[in-house]
Write a protein that holds these residues in place. Structure first.
Motif, PDB file in Angstrom:
ATOM      1  N   ILE A  92     -22.606  13.727 157.304  1.00 66.30           N
ATOM      2  CA  ILE A  92     -23.902  13.100 157.030  1.00 66.30           C
ATOM      3  C   ILE A  92     -23.845  12.347 155.709  1.00 66.30           C
ATOM      4  O   ILE A  92     -24.315  11.213 155.607  1.00 66.30           O
ATOM      5  N   TRP A  93     -23.252  12.960 154.694  1.00 58.94           N
ATOM      6  CA  TRP A  93     -23.349  12.452 153.329  1.00 58.94           C
ATOM      7  C   TRP A  93     -22.176  11.588 152.883  1.00 58.94           C
ATOM      8  O   TRP A  93     -22.338  10.765 151.985  1.00 58.94           O
ATOM      9  N   ASN A  94     -20.983  11.791 153.447  1.00 60.27           N
ATOM     10  CA  ASN A  94     -19.784  11.149 152.911  1.00 60.27           C
ATOM     11  C   ASN A  94     -19.251   9.981 153.716  1.00 60.27           C
ATOM     12  O   ASN A  94     -18.398   9.240 153.214  1.00 60.27           O
ATOM     13  N   ASP A  95     -19.699   9.804 154.938  1.00 57.34           N
ATOM     14  CA  ASP A  95     -19.152   8.747 155.788  1.00 57.34           C
ATOM     15  C   ASP A  95     -20.120   7.581 155.948  1.00 57.34           C
ATOM     16  O   ASP A  95     -21.332   7.740 155.798  1.00 57.34           O
ATOM     17  N   ALA A  96     -19.561   6.409 156.249  1.00 56.53           N
ATOM     18  CA  ALA A  96     -20.356   5.212 156.510  1.00 56.53           C
ATOM     19  C   ALA A  96     -20.699   5.200 158.004  1.00 56.53           C
ATOM     20  O   ALA A  96     -19.838   4.968 158.841  1.00 56.53           O
ATOM     21  N   TRP A  97     -21.981   5.453 158.321  1.00 50.33           N
ATOM     22  CA  TRP A  97     -22.365   5.534 159.736  1.00 50.33           C
ATOM     23  C   TRP A  97     -23.735   4.935 160.031  1.00 50.33           C
ATOM     24  O   TRP A  97     -24.125   4.812 161.195  1.00 50.33           O
ATOM     25  N   LEU A  98     -24.464   4.529 159.003  1.00 45.12           N
ATOM     26  CA  LEU A  98     -25.772   3.915 159.241  1.00 45.12           C
ATOM     27  C   LEU A  98     -25.597   2.481 159.736  1.00 45.12           C
ATOM     28  O   LEU A  98     -24.668   1.779 159.310  1.00 45.12           O
ATOM     29  N   PRO A  99     -26.482   2.010 160.602  1.00 46.42           N
ATOM     30  CA  PRO A  99     -26.383   0.631 161.102  1.00 46.42           C
ATOM     31  C   PRO A  99     -26.941  -0.369 160.086  1.00 46.42           C
ATOM     32  O   PRO A  99     -27.934  -1.041 160.326  1.00 46.42           O
ATOM     33  N   SER A 100     -26.287  -0.442 158.937  1.00 43.75           N
ATOM     34  CA  SER A 100     -26.676  -1.361 157.871  1.00 43.75           C
ATOM     35  C   SER A 100     -25.401  -1.867 157.224  1.00 43.75           C
ATOM     36  O   SER A 100     -24.556  -1.068 156.813  1.00 43.75           O
ATOM     37  N   LEU A 101     -25.245  -3.181 157.136  1.00 41.68           N
ATOM     38  CA  LEU A 101     -24.050  -3.726 156.514  1.00 41.68           C
ATOM     39  C   LEU A 101     -24.079  -3.531 155.002  1.00 41.68           C
ATOM     40  O   LEU A 101     -23.053  -3.376 154.365  1.00 41.68           O
ATOM     41  N   GLU A 102     -25.272  -3.526 154.411  1.00 37.86           N
ATOM     42  CA  GLU A 102     -25.387  -3.395 152.957  1.00 37.86           C
ATOM     43  C   GLU A 102     -25.298  -1.941 152.495  1.00 37.86           C
ATOM     44  O   GLU A 102     -24.729  -1.650 151.449  1.00 37.86           O
ATOM     45  N   HIS A 103     -25.912  -1.020 153.223  1.00 35.31           N
ATOM     46  CA  HIS A 103     -25.969   0.385 152.811  1.00 35.31           C
ATOM     47  C   HIS A 103     -25.627   1.294 153.989  1.00 35.31           C
ATOM     48  O   HIS A 103     -26.517   1.929 154.559  1.00 35.31           O
ATOM     49  N   PRO A 104     -24.343   1.376 154.343  1.00 41.24           N
ATOM     50  CA  PRO A 104     -23.955   2.160 155.520  1.00 41.24           C
ATOM     51  C   PRO A 104     -23.853   3.667 155.295  1.00 41.24           C
ATOM     52  O   PRO A 104     -23.669   4.407 156.238  1.00 41.24           O
ATOM     53  N   GLN A 105     -23.978   4.119 154.034  1.00 36.77           N
ATOM     54  CA  GLN A 105     -23.905   5.547 153.753  1.00 36.77           C
ATOM     55  C   GLN A 105     -25.267   6.078 153.323  1.00 36.77           C
ATOM     56  O   GLN A 105     -26.067   5.356 152.738  1.00 36.77           O
ATOM     57  N   ILE A 106     -25.490   7.360 153.602  1.00 36.57           N
ATOM     58  CA  ILE A 106     -26.708   8.028 153.163  1.00 36.57           C
ATOM     59  C   ILE A 106     -26.695   8.084 151.643  1.00 36.57           C
ATOM     60  O   ILE A 106     -25.709   8.463 151.034  1.00 36.57           O
ATOM     61  N   ARG A 107     -27.825   7.700 151.047  1.00 39.69           N
ATOM     62  CA  ARG A 107     -27.955   7.738 149.590  1.00 39.69           C
ATOM     63  C   ARG A 107     -28.898   8.853 149.124  1.00 39.69           C
ATOM     64  O   ARG A 107     -28.974   9.127 147.947  1.00 39.69           O
ATOM     65  N   SER A 108     -29.611   9.458 150.048  1.00 42.19           N
ATOM     66  CA  SER A 108     -30.513  10.554 149.690  1.00 42.19           C
ATOM     67  C   SER A 108     -29.694  11.696 149.092  1.00 42.19           C
ATOM     68  O   SER A 108     -28.514  11.860 149.404  1.00 42.19           O
ATOM     69  N   ASN A 109     -30.335  12.480 148.245  1.00 43.55           N
ATOM     70  CA  ASN A 109     -29.669  13.633 147.655  1.00 43.55           C
ATOM     71  C   ASN A 109     -29.286  14.637 148.733  1.00 43.55           C
ATOM     72  O   ASN A 109     -30.036  14.838 149.698  1.00 43.55           O
ATOM     73  N   ILE A 110     -28.144  15.275 148.528  1.00 38.51           N
ATOM     74  CA  ILE A 110     -27.690  16.301 149.458  1.00 38.51           C
ATOM     75  C   ILE A 110     -28.629  17.500 149.360  1.00 38.51           C
ATOM     76  O   ILE A 110     -28.939  17.967 148.265  1.00 38.51           O
ATOM     77  N   VAL A 111     -29.076  17.955 150.508  1.00 42.99           N
ATOM     78  CA  VAL A 111     -29.998  19.085 150.566  1.00 42.99           C
ATOM     79  C   VAL A 111     -29.191  20.385 150.572  1.00 42.99           C
ATOM     80  O   VAL A 111     -28.256  20.522 151.379  1.00 42.99           O
ATOM     81  N   PRO A 112     -29.515  21.333 149.670  1.00 45.16           N
ATOM     82  CA  PRO A 112     -28.798  22.616 149.653  1.00 45.16           C
ATOM     83  C   PRO A 112     -28.807  23.260 151.042  1.00 45.16           C
ATOM     84  O   PRO A 112     -29.826  23.292 151.721  1.00 45.16           O
ATOM     85  N   GLY A 113     -27.641  23.761 151.425  1.00 48.25           N
ATOM     86  CA  GLY A 113     -27.488  24.359 152.753  1.00 48.25           C
ATOM     87  C   GLY A 113     -26.951  23.368 153.773  1.00 48.25           C
ATOM     88  O   GLY A 113     -26.510  23.756 154.842  1.00 48.25           O
ATOM     89  N   PHE A 114     -26.982  22.071 153.438  1.00 52.42           N
ATOM     90  CA  PHE A 114     -26.494  21.030 154.352  1.00 52.42           C
ATOM     91  C   PHE A 114     -25.332  20.241 153.737  1.00 52.42           C
ATOM     92  O   PHE A 114     -25.017  19.149 154.177  1.00 52.42           O
ATOM     93  N   GLU A 115     -24.681  20.817 152.698  1.00 53.69           N
ATOM     94  CA  GLU A 115     -23.611  20.108 152.003  1.00 53.69           C
ATOM     95  C   GLU A 115     -22.504  19.658 152.949  1.00 53.69           C
ATOM     96  O   GLU A 115     -21.940  18.582 152.768  1.00 53.69           O
ATOM     97  N   ASP A 116     -22.177  20.477 153.932  1.00 55.65           N
ATOM     98  CA  ASP A 116     -21.105  20.155 154.877  1.00 55.65           C
ATOM     99  C   ASP A 116     -21.663  19.657 156.209  1.00 55.65           C
ATOM    100  O   ASP A 116     -20.961  19.695 157.225  1.00 55.65           O
ATOM    101  N   GLY A 117     -22.908  19.186 156.188  1.00 54.37           N
ATOM    102  CA  GLY A 117     -23.572  18.776 157.423  1.00 54.37           C
ATOM    103  C   GLY A 117     -22.872  17.633 158.136  1.00 54.37           C
ATOM    104  O   GLY A 117     -22.368  16.701 157.524  1.00 54.37           O
ATOM    105  N   LYS A 118     -22.836  17.756 159.438  1.00 56.39           N
ATOM    106  CA  LYS A 118     -22.297  16.706 160.303  1.00 56.39           C
ATOM    107  C   LYS A 118     -23.465  16.016 161.003  1.00 56.39           C
ATOM    108  O   LYS A 118     -24.543  16.591 161.160  1.00 56.39           O
ATOM    109  N   VAL A 119     -23.246  14.798 161.428  1.00 54.02           N
ATOM    110  CA  VAL A 119     -24.290  14.052 162.131  1.00 54.02           C
ATOM    111  C   VAL A 119     -24.738  14.821 163.376  1.00 54.02           C
ATOM    112  O   VAL A 119     -25.907  14.776 163.744  1.00 54.02           O
TER     113      VAL A 119
END
Length: 140
Positions: A38-65
């Motif tokens: 969720i947090w480390n890979d480029a997967w959003l459908p945006s050419l300018e901002h393809p990575q999540i920029r929101s703060n990592i939520v505790p408990g979801f550090e290793d979250g997968k899409v």
């Protein structure tokens, strides 16, 4: 005449440069979401901002899409998406269509209609990236 060694070195540098271009521009196409962070890979459908920029939520550090997808309905878990991400990112995520059956995640090149990488599209991507990063204004 170039020696065999220098031409091999040039080829190696070209391969490394191509790899760097791919790493900067490649994106994940969401299938089942199990291979995508969720947090480390480029997967959003945006050419300018393809990575999540929101703060990592505790408990979801290793979250997968895949954690954002309801396993029974194969739809986005709207409460979780809106709870973890900014409103802008949530809209982008929800815009990603999901398959009714599990499909493998895939790395694509989003700058061509086919999703395949071509040197010409990589060069164009680098030129655009360079112009976006260049300082604005006139030097004095």
């Amino acid at each position: 005449m170039k020696s065999h060694n220098s031409s091999g070195l040039h080829a190696w540098h070209s391969i490394l440069k191509g790899r760097d271009v791919l790493l900067k521009g490649a994106r994940w196409r969401v299938g089942c979401g199990e291979a995508i962070s969720i947090w480390n890979d480029a997967w959003l459908p945006s050419l300018e901002h393809p990575q999540i920029r929101s703060n990592i939520v505790p408990g979801f550090e290793d979250g997968k899409v895949s954690d954002l997808i309801n396993p029974f309905t194969r739809q986005w878990d709207l409460n979780l998406v809106h709870g973890l991400l900014s409103p802008e990112e949530a809209v982008l995520v929800i815009s990603i269509p999901l398959s009714g059956t599990p499909v493998e995640d895939k790395i694509i090149w989003p700058f061509t209609p086919s999703g395949n990488y071509y040197v010409k599209s990589g060069s164009k991507f680098l030129a655009n990236l360079t112009s976006m990063l260049a300082p604005t204004g006139n030097p004095q």
